[in-house]
Design a protein around this motif. Structure first.
Motif, PDB file in Angstrom:
ATOM      1  N   THR A 137       0.823  -1.209   0.000  1.00 33.56           N
ATOM      2  CA  THR A 137       0.000   0.000   0.000  1.00 33.56           C
ATOM      3  C   THR A 137       0.854   1.254   0.000  1.00 33.56           C
ATOM      4  OG1 THR A 137      -0.136  -0.057   2.428  1.00 33.56           O
ATOM      5  CG2 THR A 137      -1.891  -1.160   1.190  1.00 33.56           C
ATOM      6  N   LYS A 143       2.698   4.464  -1.241  1.00 37.31           N
ATOM      7  CA  LYS A 143       2.488   5.392  -2.341  1.00 37.31           C
ATOM      8  C   LYS A 143       3.799   5.934  -2.906  1.00 37.31           C
ATOM      9  CE  LYS A 143      -2.121   7.052  -1.007  1.00 37.31           C
ATOM     10  NZ  LYS A 143      -2.922   8.257  -0.693  1.00 37.31           N
ATOM     11  N   ASN A 186      -1.701   2.860 -11.270  1.00 36.97           N
ATOM     12  CA  ASN A 186      -2.621   1.810 -10.817  1.00 36.97           C
ATOM     13  C   ASN A 186      -1.879   0.680 -10.107  1.00 36.97           C
ATOM     14  OD1 ASN A 186      -5.072   2.911 -11.643  1.00 36.97           O
ATOM     15  ND2 ASN A 186      -4.875   2.105 -13.711  1.00 36.97           N
ATOM     16  N   VAL A 189      -1.128   2.241  -6.577  1.00 37.60           N
ATOM     17  CA  VAL A 189      -2.193   2.670  -5.653  1.00 37.60           C
ATOM     18  C   VAL A 189      -3.587   2.258  -6.089  1.00 37.60           C
ATOM     19  CG1 VAL A 189      -0.841   4.625  -4.801  1.00 37.60           C
ATOM     20  CG2 VAL A 189      -2.365   4.948  -6.765  1.00 37.60           C
ATOM     21  N   GLY A 190      -3.731   1.509  -7.192  1.00 38.80           N
ATOM     22  CA  GLY A 190      -5.057   1.086  -7.632  1.00 38.80           C
ATOM     23  C   GLY A 190      -5.762   0.278  -6.558  1.00 38.80           C
ATOM     24  N   ARG A 191      -7.056   0.525  -6.344  1.00 38.68           N
ATOM     25  CA  ARG A 191      -7.796  -0.090  -5.246  1.00 38.68           C
ATOM     26  C   ARG A 191      -8.643  -1.290  -5.662  1.00 38.68           C
ATOM     27  NH1 ARG A 191     -10.041   5.298  -1.994  1.00 38.68           N
ATOM     28  NH2 ARG A 191      -7.974   6.216  -1.571  1.00 38.68           N
ATOM     29  N   SER A 192      -8.752  -1.523  -6.937  1.00 35.20           N
ATOM     30  CA  SER A 192      -9.571  -2.657  -7.375  1.00 35.20           C
ATOM     31  C   SER A 192      -8.853  -3.968  -7.054  1.00 35.20           C
ATOM     32  CB  SER A 192      -9.850  -2.569  -8.870  1.00 35.20           C
ATOM     33  OG  SER A 192      -8.672  -2.812  -9.612  1.00 35.20           O
ATOM     34  N   TRP A 221      -5.701  -4.768  -9.222  1.00 33.29           N
ATOM     35  CA  TRP A 221      -4.419  -4.146  -8.899  1.00 33.29           C
ATOM     36  C   TRP A 221      -3.892  -4.625  -7.549  1.00 33.29           C
ATOM     37  CZ3 TRP A 221      -2.187  -2.557 -12.963  1.00 33.29           C
ATOM     38  CH2 TRP A 221      -2.939  -2.049 -14.030  1.00 33.29           C
ATOM     39  N   LEU A 222      -4.776  -4.898  -6.613  1.00 37.58           N
ATOM     40  CA  LEU A 222      -4.325  -5.475  -5.340  1.00 37.58           C
ATOM     41  C   LEU A 222      -3.676  -6.840  -5.576  1.00 37.58           C
ATOM     42  CD1 LEU A 222      -7.352  -4.565  -3.029  1.00 37.58           C
ATOM     43  CD2 LEU A 222      -5.045  -3.617  -2.917  1.00 37.58           C
TER      44      LEU A 222
END
Length: 312
Positions: free
Chosen positions: A119, A121, A270, A273-276, A279-280
């Motif tokens: 996580t 950045k 992405n 920092v992509g949250r979907s 991307w995780l």
């Protein structure tokens, strides 16, 4: 430095100079026959045949073609009637600062450190020699008003030691001298740019994020295609209509580089920092792969004649 250890050592030639020094050196290297006029543009009149550029001191420059290479500056673009559209606001945030002491006091001439958090950045920090000092650029996906940014500007050395703790001793505790500068980066595109007598190149046409490092090749591609492919054809015939200039914007090589630059700018953000779930999962996968590589080092097994040999 990636995944908690040194990942790769490179030997290559680098030139440590700041941007202003580079630009002035390029200007000084222009042939004697090239006329240079330094000034601020206040008005531009364009037409199919001749273009008139008026400077603040009253001088007027006439030419067949105006090449707009003003980067993020918007005055000339507005004077021509083109628009700048932001496609990704606050896409990234870059930091610049100088480490204390002489460059010779540090263990190597340059270092690239990649963040490894799921996580985090921060994309990476690059440290390099510049004029006898050690300069640092840090590329992140934080936003200007975040507490993290304020804390970093207030106590950069402490936060660098926390992020890059295994390297802190060798790098003299990452003590910072002077102020930390920040630069927010928006992704932008020009609109209504196809006009008689004017061509936009580089960041004046379209910007990319500096984090993936594709901007320089994109600018050089623009200059190469314009000077070596299109300008000789344009100047061989009368006039400079928009239809003629459109061939530059439609150039397949230029378009491919522009589109790849935009795509990798979005992809890099992405991935960080992509949250979907997509991307995780990718961040988790990449971290797992790097951990496995780190665990086994650069060793693998090679089978030969029924024997197993360890190879480094």
């Amino acid at each position: 430095y990636r995944g908690g250890k040194f990942y790769k050592h490179l030997s290559k030639r680098e030139f440590g100079c700041d941007y202003a020094t580079l630009i002035n050196a390029l200007r000084d290297a222009l042939p004697a026959g090239v006329t240079q006029a330094v000034g601020r543009v206040t008005a531009i009149e364009t037409s199919v045949d001749r273009q008139r550029v008026t400077l603040m001191d009253g001088r007027v420059i006439e030419a067949r073609l105006v090449v707009v290479a003003t980067g993020l500056g918007d005055v000339v673009r507005q004077a021509i009637g083109a628009r700048r559209v932001v496609t990704s606001k606050a896409h990234s945030l870059a930091f610049g600062f100088t480490l204390a002491g002489r460059a010779e006091d540090y263990p190597c001439e340059s270092l690239i450190w990649y963040a490894d958090g799921l996580t985090d950045k921060v994309a990476y920090v690059t440290l390099f020699r510049l004029g006898g000092r050690m300069r640092a650029n840090m590329f992140t996906y934080h936003e200007q008003g975040e507490d993290w940014v304020k804390e970093f500007r207030a106590a950069p050395a402490a936060m660098l030691r926390a992020m890059m703790s295994p390297l802190a001793d060798a790098w003299r505790g990452f003590e910072v001298e002077g102020m930390v500068s920040t630069r927010p980066v928006d992704l932008t595109e020009s609109r209504d740019y196809l006009r008689d007598g004017v061509v936009f190149v580089g960041d004046a046409f379209r910007t990319t994020c500096p984090t993936p490092g594709v901007g320089f090749s994109r600018v050089l591609t623009d200059v190469d295609r314009l000077c070596n492919v299109h300008l000789p054809v344009w100047l061989a015939t009368p006039g400079m209509p928009a239809k003629k200039i459109g061939a530059f914007y439609d150039d397949p090589v230029k378009r491919e580089v522009d589109e790849k630059g935009a795509a990798v700018s979005v992809y890099a953000r992405n991935l960080a920092v992509g949250r979907s779930l997509q991307w995780l999962f990718r961040r988790l996968r990449n971290r797992s792969v790097r951990s496995l590589v780190g665990a086994f080092g650069r060793r693998w097994r090679r089978f030969s004649g029924g024997a197993v040999e360890a190879v480094s």
